[in-house]
Design a protein around this motif. Structure first.
Motif, mmCIF file in Angstrom:
data_model
loop_
_atom_site.group_PDB
_atom_site.id
_atom_site.type_symbol
_atom_site.label_atom_id
_atom_site.label_comp_id
_atom_site.label_asym_id
_atom_site.label_seq_id
_atom_site.Cartn_x
_atom_site.Cartn_y
_atom_site.Cartn_z
ATOM 1 N N GLY A 250 0.815 -1.205 0.138
ATOM 2 C CA GLY A 250 0.064 -0.048 -0.010
ATOM 3 C C GLY A 250 0.815 1.144 -0.007
ATOM 4 N N SER B 158 6.140 -7.168 3.180
ATOM 5 C CA SER B 158 5.111 -7.965 2.424
ATOM 6 C C SER B 158 5.865 -8.637 1.294
ATOM 7 C CB SER B 158 3.625 -7.612 2.034
ATOM 8 O OG SER B 158 3.656 -6.622 1.054
ATOM 9 N N GLN C 143 11.430 -9.775 3.595
ATOM 10 C CA GLN C 143 10.202 -10.377 3.546
ATOM 11 C C GLN C 143 9.697 -11.422 4.661
ATOM 12 O OE1 GLN C 143 9.278 -12.431 -0.318
ATOM 13 N NE2 GLN C 143 7.885 -13.502 0.406
ATOM 14 N N ILE C 144 8.488 -11.072 5.214
ATOM 15 C CA ILE C 144 7.899 -12.081 6.113
ATOM 16 C C ILE C 144 6.799 -12.953 5.498
ATOM 17 C CG2 ILE C 144 6.489 -11.814 8.331
ATOM 18 C CD1 ILE C 144 9.093 -10.486 8.436
ATOM 19 N N GLY C 145 6.820 -14.080 5.865
ATOM 20 C CA GLY C 145 5.667 -14.846 5.457
ATOM 21 C C GLY C 145 6.033 -16.374 4.884
ATOM 22 N N GLY D 216 9.183 -16.206 3.231
ATOM 23 C CA GLY D 216 10.071 -14.968 3.799
ATOM 24 C C GLY D 216 10.373 -15.593 5.291
ATOM 25 N N CYS E 67 0.004 -0.701 5.814
ATOM 26 C CA CYS E 67 -0.380 -0.706 4.363
ATOM 27 C C CYS E 67 -0.040 -2.152 4.006
ATOM 28 C CB CYS E 67 0.697 0.185 3.522
ATOM 29 S SG CYS E 67 0.423 1.826 4.013
ATOM 30 N N HIS F 212 -2.261 -5.937 3.647
ATOM 31 C CA HIS F 212 -3.567 -6.523 3.515
ATOM 32 C C HIS F 212 -3.904 -7.650 4.594
ATOM 33 C CE1 HIS F 212 -7.445 -6.069 1.819
ATOM 34 N NE2 HIS F 212 -7.717 -7.435 1.783
ATOM 35 N N ILE G 182 -2.185 -0.830 10.709
ATOM 36 C CA ILE G 182 -2.958 0.204 9.957
ATOM 37 C C ILE G 182 -3.233 -0.023 8.655
ATOM 38 C CG2 ILE G 182 -2.754 2.794 10.003
ATOM 39 C CD1 ILE G 182 -0.231 2.791 11.604
ATOM 40 N N SER G 183 -4.400 -0.005 8.508
ATOM 41 C CA SER G 183 -4.917 -0.359 7.018
ATOM 42 C C SER G 183 -6.125 0.499 6.664
ATOM 43 C CB SER G 183 -5.243 -1.639 6.726
ATOM 44 O OG SER G 183 -5.725 -2.020 5.494
ATOM 45 N N LEU G 184 -6.145 1.040 5.292
ATOM 46 C CA LEU G 184 -7.328 1.576 4.880
ATOM 47 C C LEU G 184 -8.464 0.815 4.645
ATOM 48 C CD1 LEU G 184 -5.795 4.306 2.102
ATOM 49 C CD2 LEU G 184 -7.050 4.883 4.372
ATOM 50 N N ALA H 32 -7.171 3.770 8.889
ATOM 51 C CA ALA H 32 -6.671 4.982 8.846
ATOM 52 C C ALA H 32 -5.720 4.793 7.817
ATOM 53 C CB ALA H 32 -6.254 5.411 10.211
ATOM 54 N N ALA I 34 -1.989 5.524 6.859
ATOM 55 C CA ALA I 34 -0.362 5.057 7.490
ATOM 56 C C ALA I 34 0.122 6.202 7.334
ATOM 57 C CB ALA I 34 -0.151 3.784 6.981
ATOM 58 N N PRO J 279 -0.275 -22.194 -1.187
ATOM 59 C CA PRO J 279 -0.524 -21.436 0.293
ATOM 60 C C PRO J 279 -1.743 -21.071 0.547
ATOM 61 C CG PRO J 279 1.215 -20.452 -1.064
ATOM 62 C CD PRO J 279 0.512 -21.572 -1.936
ATOM 63 N N PRO K 191 7.761 -23.479 -3.273
ATOM 64 C CA PRO K 191 8.021 -22.198 -3.720
ATOM 65 C C PRO K 191 9.902 -21.772 -3.703
ATOM 66 C CG PRO K 191 6.266 -21.848 -2.262
ATOM 67 C CD PRO K 191 6.318 -23.443 -2.513
HETATM 68 C C1 LIG Z 1 3.436 -19.290 -3.203
HETATM 69 C C2 LIG Z 1 2.849 -18.023 -2.549
HETATM 70 C C3 LIG Z 1 3.788 -17.445 -1.581
HETATM 71 C C4 LIG Z 1 3.529 -16.262 -0.994
HETATM 72 N N1 LIG Z 1 4.462 -15.736 0.043
HETATM 73 C C5 LIG Z 1 4.330 -14.533 0.577
HETATM 74 C C6 LIG Z 1 5.045 -14.283 1.755
HETATM 75 O O1 LIG Z 1 6.168 -14.764 2.093
HETATM 76 N N2 LIG Z 1 5.002 -12.685 2.349
HETATM 77 C C7 LIG Z 1 3.776 -12.050 1.786
HETATM 78 O O2 LIG Z 1 3.751 -11.055 2.362
HETATM 79 N N3 LIG Z 1 3.177 -12.435 0.857
HETATM 80 C C8 LIG Z 1 3.134 -13.805 0.275
HETATM 81 N N4 LIG Z 1 2.408 -14.029 -0.637
HETATM 82 C C9 LIG Z 1 1.253 -13.024 -1.278
HETATM 83 C C10 LIG Z 1 0.128 -12.837 -0.566
HETATM 84 O O3 LIG Z 1 -0.730 -13.780 -0.731
HETATM 85 C C11 LIG Z 1 -0.311 -11.488 -0.639
HETATM 86 O O4 LIG Z 1 -0.471 -11.275 -2.357
HETATM 87 C C12 LIG Z 1 0.569 -10.246 -0.289
HETATM 88 O O5 LIG Z 1 1.075 -10.475 1.132
HETATM 89 C C13 LIG Z 1 0.071 -8.903 -0.476
HETATM 90 O O6 LIG Z 1 0.985 -7.858 0.024
HETATM 91 P P1 LIG Z 1 0.263 -6.605 0.608
HETATM 92 O O7 LIG Z 1 -0.678 -6.809 1.640
HETATM 93 O O8 LIG Z 1 1.201 -5.823 0.977
HETATM 94 O O9 LIG Z 1 -0.494 -5.948 -0.808
HETATM 95 P P2 LIG Z 1 -1.980 -5.587 -1.163
HETATM 96 O O10 LIG Z 1 -2.642 -6.770 -1.131
HETATM 97 O O11 LIG Z 1 -1.809 -4.818 -2.359
HETATM 98 O O12 LIG Z 1 -2.489 -4.964 -0.041
HETATM 99 C C14 LIG Z 1 -2.050 -3.394 0.266
HETATM 100 C C15 LIG Z 1 -3.004 -3.071 1.460
HETATM 101 O O13 LIG Z 1 -2.569 -1.531 1.871
HETATM 102 C C16 LIG Z 1 -3.872 -0.677 2.138
HETATM 103 N N5 LIG Z 1 -3.316 0.687 1.795
HETATM 104 C C17 LIG Z 1 -3.163 1.356 0.652
HETATM 105 N N6 LIG Z 1 -2.817 2.656 1.275
HETATM 106 C C18 LIG Z 1 -2.964 2.655 2.436
HETATM 107 C C19 LIG Z 1 -2.621 3.771 3.391
HETATM 108 N N7 LIG Z 1 -2.224 5.018 3.012
HETATM 109 N N8 LIG Z 1 -2.888 3.447 4.471
HETATM 110 C C20 LIG Z 1 -3.141 2.239 5.040
HETATM 111 N N9 LIG Z 1 -3.136 1.231 4.291
HETATM 112 C C21 LIG Z 1 -3.296 1.385 2.884
HETATM 113 C C22 LIG Z 1 -4.781 -1.121 1.124
HETATM 114 O O14 LIG Z 1 -5.976 -0.833 1.655
HETATM 115 C C23 LIG Z 1 -4.518 -2.781 1.162
HETATM 116 O O15 LIG Z 1 -5.207 -3.551 2.267
HETATM 117 C C24 LIG Z 1 2.463 -15.483 -1.247
HETATM 118 C C25 LIG Z 1 1.848 -15.926 -2.369
HETATM 119 C C26 LIG Z 1 2.024 -17.095 -2.926
HETATM 120 C C27 LIG Z 1 0.926 -17.627 -3.932
#
Ligand SMILES: Cc1cc2nc3c(=O)[nH]c(=O)nc-3n(C[C@H](O)[C@H](O)[C@H](O)COP(=O)(O)OP(=O)(O)OC[C@H]3O[C@@H](n4cnc5c(N)ncnc54)[C@H](O)[C@@H]3O)c2cc1C
Lengths: 350, 270
Positions: free
Chosen positions: A217, A250, A276-278, A281, A293, A295, A313-315, A332, A334, B17, B44
């Motif tokens: 985000g 993320s 990277q966490i997860g 990661g 930011c 999800h 903190i997420s929108l 809110a 971030a 996953p 992965p």
């Molecule tokens: C095989 C596999 C392995 C994976 N391994 C991992 C892993 O190790 N780690 C991992 O993280 N993911 C992993 N994923 C991906 C995971 O499924 C998600 O796609 C990823 O975590 C999404 O990242 P994100 O939440 O940062 O981004 P997004 O899904 O894009 O979310 C962004 C968020 O930010 C918020 N936002 C935007 N602007 C603001 C603002 N100004 N203030 C507050 N909030 C805001 C939005 O509302 C949204 O909720 C994996 C997926 C697969 C298929």
């Protein structure tokens, strides 16, 4: 009747045991007490016998038999030499159970050593318990399923996750260390040193109380229709500086590359996949975690298994964190919140 | 200068996953509910190893890439439909159980045996790749044991980069504590590299590569050797899905100032 060996190694100073090694020593002392077993501690990695003795003095109070492998060739973490060193320590100790810290150094060689000894290895052990035998707990499927296991076969090697036991503390005393002789194997690998991907700021701080997670985000279009990546970077770095937190990310954010000439660089230049966490990661241990930011999707949140208190903190009022994955979710912006947090922290520190 | 590389990638298959996992205990010990029908993907981190290997092979004409994978034949076939479109390789399937609960030592023995029997493999030139940990057992044990069984004593784990040099040596970056890399130079093959994320994005599906691969994959699956994996005295005392749900307080109407004050208090003094 069990006999227990704790394998330890020195830190970068070359003459002190790592914290994770001291944690393994605590686990060994405890287990030895429960089984009235003989305890041996092996020290690997000092460049000289003197340095090994200094390192071993920190665990002299255990009363354990102390063994060491030392020498220039063993001073650097490397498979061929470390495997030979650990194998020799194990043969000298004749242990039925071998405990060791799950450090990068031992993770590289422990399975090979267990195989050479005709034994078996289990890793990422989070707790040990005793009954007639020994039970060990570990996670499967990236921290989603927890199991308690046991093995009859010996020797049984167990690598303990860092932070799962208190570090051994005892009066450091004169240590009687037996030097174990081993022929240095021909090493075809030269260790050149450590390289930090970040030239300026070291953002991964395993000992910090707080994990700060940045999600994708931060680099997305904001309510004003613009992206604010530079501002995001400044806010995050300022927060890390003021709070001492460790930076997590993320996958979506860590995967993003900057556009233009520096194409191979992350969109936030201080961030790499090591943050990277997860699922694919890290799964670090911190008392508290603050997600921003992000999800809170399951493949990310599995990396929060060992984070105590969690806030986000997420929108998005329907993000994953709101579904029982965090203790508190602030719906809110971030950018606004972290700017205020930084100025409060700034005011507090001055 | 191009070198003729021989790379074997060990990669298992794991549940996607995003699936919900539920442990169950059957006659052969623990497993996952409906594991055999859960959508599966290539493990992965091992997939990162495969993409890195494919790029090395593409840059070094005359090189060869094998993908050794242990899992139920039918499930392997499904996953290979997609994976086969991402990189050119020769599949070496080993028909065996799925999941994280079988003992790693037995898995390693079966993989080592399959690799040792590969026709045309020059073990002195072998680069053995895989993920540094699986997404199932997550132990980081299997690849190392395969290497040990094949007599390879230059091993690296948590690898993010390999740089080949003209003299046959190569530099490796391995993840160590505190977000740093250990830099090592190995004089040459054979070596074991357990990969972390590496530097490559997942390749796009290429139907042509897929078609070419499939010509080898189907016959290989048909004659895949079946193995059973011994437990080696490994006993599961309990297998649980821990309660993960927290009581979440959702704050929708606090101002940025109020949130900041609450957070600073919560963070406390470092
Ligand atoms: C095989 C596999 C392995 C994976 N391994 C991992 C892993 O190790 N780690 C991992 O993280 N993911 C992993 N994923 C991906 C995971 O499924 C998600 O796609 C990823 O975590 C999404 O990242 P994100 O939440 O940062 O981004 P997004 O899904 O894009 O979310 C962004 C968020 O930010 C918020 N936002 C935007 N602007 C603001 C603002 N100004 N203030 C507050 N909030 C805001 C939005 O509302 C949204 O909720 C994996 C997926 C697969 C298929």
């Amino acid at each position: 009747m069990e006999t227990i060996l704790v394998l330890t190694h020195v830190d970068e100073t070359g003459s002190a045991l790592t914290k994770a090694s001291l944690e393994a020593v605590s686990a060994g002392v405890e287990l030895a007490k429960q089984h009235t077993a003989k305890l041996t501690i092996g020290v690997l990695g000092a460049a000289s016998a003197e340095a090994a003795t200094v390192a071993a003095s920190a665990v002299a109070a255990t009363g354990a038999r102390l063994l060491a492998i030392s020498g220039e060739g063993f001073a650097q973490p490397r498979y061929a030499t470390d495997a030979a060193g650990c194998e020799a320590l194990c043969r000298a100790a004749q242990a039925s159970i071998v405990l060791a810290p799950g450090s990068s150094r031992f993770v590289r060689v422990a399975a090979g050593v267990a195989h050479r000894l005709g034994g078996f290895l289990d890793t990422h052990i989070t707790s040990l318990s005793s009954n007639d035998g020994v039970d060990a707990t570990r996670w499967f499927y990236r921290q989603r399923v927890e199991a308690t296991i046991s093995r009859e076969a010996r020797p049984w090697f167990l690598l303990l996750d860092a932070g799962t036991h208190a570090a051994f503390e005892g009066e450091s005393g004169a240590a009687q260390v037996e030097a174990v002789a081993v022929t240095l194997p021909a090493a075809r690998t030269t260790v050149e040193g450590l390289r930090s991907p970040m030239r300026d700021a070291q953002t991964i701080r395993p000992n910090a109380r707080l994990l700060f997670v940045a999600g994708a985000g931060w680099t997305k279009k904001q309510p004003d229709g613009q992206i604010h990546v530079a501002e995001a970077g400044e806010l995050i770095l300022a927060f890390l500086r003021l709070s001492g937190a460790s930076l997590g990310s993320s996958k979506s954010l860590a995967d993003q590359k900057a556009e233009g000439p520096g194409e191979e660089q992350s969109v936030l230049p201080f961030l790499t996949h090591m943050n990277q966490i997860g699922q694919t990661g890290a799964t670090p241990r911190h008392a508290k975690g603050l997600s921003t930011c992000c999800h809170g999707e399951e493949p990310h949140v599995v990396g929060w298994r060992f984070i105590g208190e969690r806030r986000a903190i997420s929108l998005d009022p329907n993000c994953g964190w709101t579904r029982g994955k965090a203790d508190v979710v602030y719906v809110a912006d971030a950018f606004q919140v972290m700017a205020k947090v930084n100025s409060l922290l700034e005011a507090r520190s001055s | 200068m191009a070198q003729e590389l021989q790379i074997v990638v060990c990669a298992g298959i794991v549940p996607d996953p995003l699936q919900t996992l539920e442990p169950v205990t059957g006659p052969n010990g623990p497993g996952l509910k409906n594991e055999i029908v859960l959508p599966a993907v290539l493990d992965p981190w091992a997939a990162c190893a495969l993409y890195e290997a494919a790029q090395l092979v593409a840059k070094n004409p005359g090189s060869k890439l094998w993908l050794v994978s242990l899992g139920p034949k039918a499930k392997l076939q499904q996953v290979m439909m997609t994976v086969g479109q991402k990189a050119a390789f020769e599949l070496v399937p080993v028909d065996g159980p799925i999941g994280g609960f079988p003992d790693a030592h037995s898995t390693a023995a079966a993989l080592a045996e399959a690799i040792a029997a590969l026709p045309g493999l020059d073990r002195e030139r072998l680069l053995l790749f895989g993920g540094w940990e699986s997404a199932t057992r997550g132990a980081g044990v299997t690849l190392q044991l395969v290497g040990e069984r094949l007599g390879i004593s230059d091993q690296f784990q948590g690898v993010d980069q390999i740089t080949l040099r003209d003299d046959g040596s190569f530099e490796v970056l391995e993840r160590v504590e505190g977000g740093r890399h250990q830099v090592s130079v190995c004089a040459g093959t054979p070596a074991v590299l357990g990969w972390a994320t590496g530097n490559l994005a997942e390749p796009r599906n290429n139907p042509q590569t897929g078609m070419a691969n499939m010509r080898g994959i189907m016959p290989a699956l048909q004659k895949a050797k079946a193995v059973t994996l011994a437990a080696n005295g490994l006993r599961y005392v309990s297998v649980n899905l821990p309660k993960q749900q927290r009581e979440t307080r959702i704050e929708k109407n606090m101002t940025a100032d109020e949130i900041a004050r609450e957070l600073v208090e919560w963070i406390g003094a470092e």
